[in-house]
Scaffold this motif. Structure first.
Motif: not given
Length: 431
Positions: A107-117, A269-278, A280-287
């Motif tokens: 929730y904290e790594l995959s949902v909040l960064p994308i959708f906010g508080e 820095l490697l994936f600027p913008g929302k694509s980076g957050l998405v 990161f969220g997918v990888v963290a969620g799968l893990a």
């Protein structure tokens, strides 16, 4: 007799599952920070981390398989102590702490960064519904994790690592910020406490191996060894890559940055913008999901055996998922702070049991008991020390700087136990 191709396929599936089971979201944040603080010596820190993390994990898995179960392994220190240790480990790394923590971390790594508080109370219900569905058939858990979740997770991590190698976020400087890079790596690997997870996962691995037709100790041990080496190789590649990525960011930030912030910033820095957050969220969620599935299945199987089959495995899966849907709302930080003292208590004695299990035929009962009880006492001290109650003499022991102060007193007490065993044996022979 299975063909070599079938053995390789089985080893590959189980090895892939083990990779996902051990690679939780927490394992994503340790290596980059280690590389970040190590500078040009990042590879030394990586070696220390890998040996004390995955090296010990493979050894522990082999010990569990060798004794055909976690309880049987821990029983070399006495059945009562074994039952107590196993219960604490399973509960901590299962329903009470680690399973809800995977959901809270997602929730904290995959949902909040994308959708906010924003509040998403339904998220935990969805997360544990997926976990429940994937866990219902305990014989297929490793298949689901190994065939579906692992390839997606590994692919995402490889994309991240390759991108970081091709277009690094910065240059690796000679500024090493740790007093001992190898010591820092050893400490990070030790504190990951993945050895406890391998004790928890042991029964699940044994069950999966048996379902594939490996019913004797020799063949099952060989498949687990091959699987462990495959998982170890995959983790070697990923940990090496993540440690390197952290080293490339050593010029970008100060050491005040947190582990999670560092990894998030590297990805952005490697994936600027929302694509980076998405991403990161997918990888963290799968893990997190793969770890949650493995832990839930392992805990339910343990509880079914604890109640001697009177309560069905599926009932425990449902109960765990319902309970952890509620516990996950507590949040990551509170769950971590609650878990730390309990895990510090049981970690030293379990490591000692695993080590002594390989020398069991050369040791008497007293030498094993002396060693394990000393490690348990050291674990109790570690709990008090975490609340500020420290003893200076203990803090001066060798390896205290990497959290391994208990090694010296354990070795001394094992040697005393060996002497006492020899004296008792001599008296019995004379009598």
């Amino acid at each position: 007799m299975k063909s070599t191709d079938l053995k390789f396929r089985d080893s590959l599936i189980i090895g892939a599952a083990l990779f996902s089971m051990f690679f939780g979201a927490g394992n994503m944040i340790f290596p980059p920070f280690l590389g970040f603080g190590s500078g040009t010596d990042w590879w030394q820190g990586f070696i220390g981390y890998f040996v004390t993390d995955i090296g010990l994990v493979i050894v522990t898995l082999m010990a569990v398989v060798r004794f055909n179960g976690q309880k049987e392994l821990l029983s070399i220190a006495g059945k009562g102590l074994a039952s107590a240790l196993l219960f604490v480990v399973i509960m901590c790394l299962g329903p009470i702490i680690s399973i809800p923590r995977t959901a809270a971390t997602t929730y904290e790594l995959s949902v909040l960064p994308i959708f906010g508080e924003q509040k998403f109370p339904w998220f935990y219900v969805v997360f544990f519904t997926v976990v429940l569905l994937l866990c219902f058939n305990k014989g297929k858990i490793l298949d689901v994790v190994g065939k579906i979740l692992t390839p997606l997770l590994f692919l995402g991590l490889l994309v991240l690592i390759v991108k970081g190698i091709v277009t690094p976020v910065g240059e690796i400087t000679a500024d090493t910020r740790f007093e001992s890079v190898i010591g820092e790596g050893i400490e990070a690997g030790y504190q990951s406490m993945d050895v406890l997870a391998s004790v928890v996962f042991g029964a699940l691995v044994i069950s999966s191996v048996a379902d594939r037709g490996y019913n004797n100790n020799k063949s099952s041990a060989r498949i687990v060894l091959y699987s462990g080496l495959i998982a170890g190789f995959g983790l070697f590649v990923v940990y090496l890559g993540l440690t390197y990525l952290g080293a490339t960011a050593c010029e970008n930030y100060s050491m005040h940055i947190t582990r999670t912030e560092l990894l998030t910033n590297i990805i952005l820095l490697l994936f600027p913008g929302k694509s980076g957050l998405v991403f990161f969220g997918v990888v963290a969620g799968l893990a997190c999901l793969s770890t949650a599935v493995a832990l839930t299945g392992s805990a339910a199987e343990y509880l079914e055996r604890l109640f001697k089959g009177k309560v069905n495995y599926k009932v425990f899966v449902v109960a765990i998922c319902v309970l952890d849907t509620l516990l996950a709302t507590v949040g990551v930080e509170k769950l971590v702070s609650f878990a730390s003292p309990l895990l510090s208590l049981v970690y030293p004695p379990i490591l000692v049991i695993v080590a002594l299990s390989f020398a069991k035929k050369y040791l008497g009962k007293l030498s094993i008991c002396f060693g394990v009880l000393t490690a348990l006492i050291c674990g109790v001290y570690e709990v008090f020390a975490s609340f500020g109650y420290r003893i200076r003499a203990i803090d001066r022991l060798p390896f205290n700087d990497v959290g391994l102060f208990w090694i010296t007193p354990v070795i001394v007490m094992i040697m005393i136990g060996v002497i006492v065993d020899l004296i008792c044996k001599k008296k019995n022979c004379q009598g």
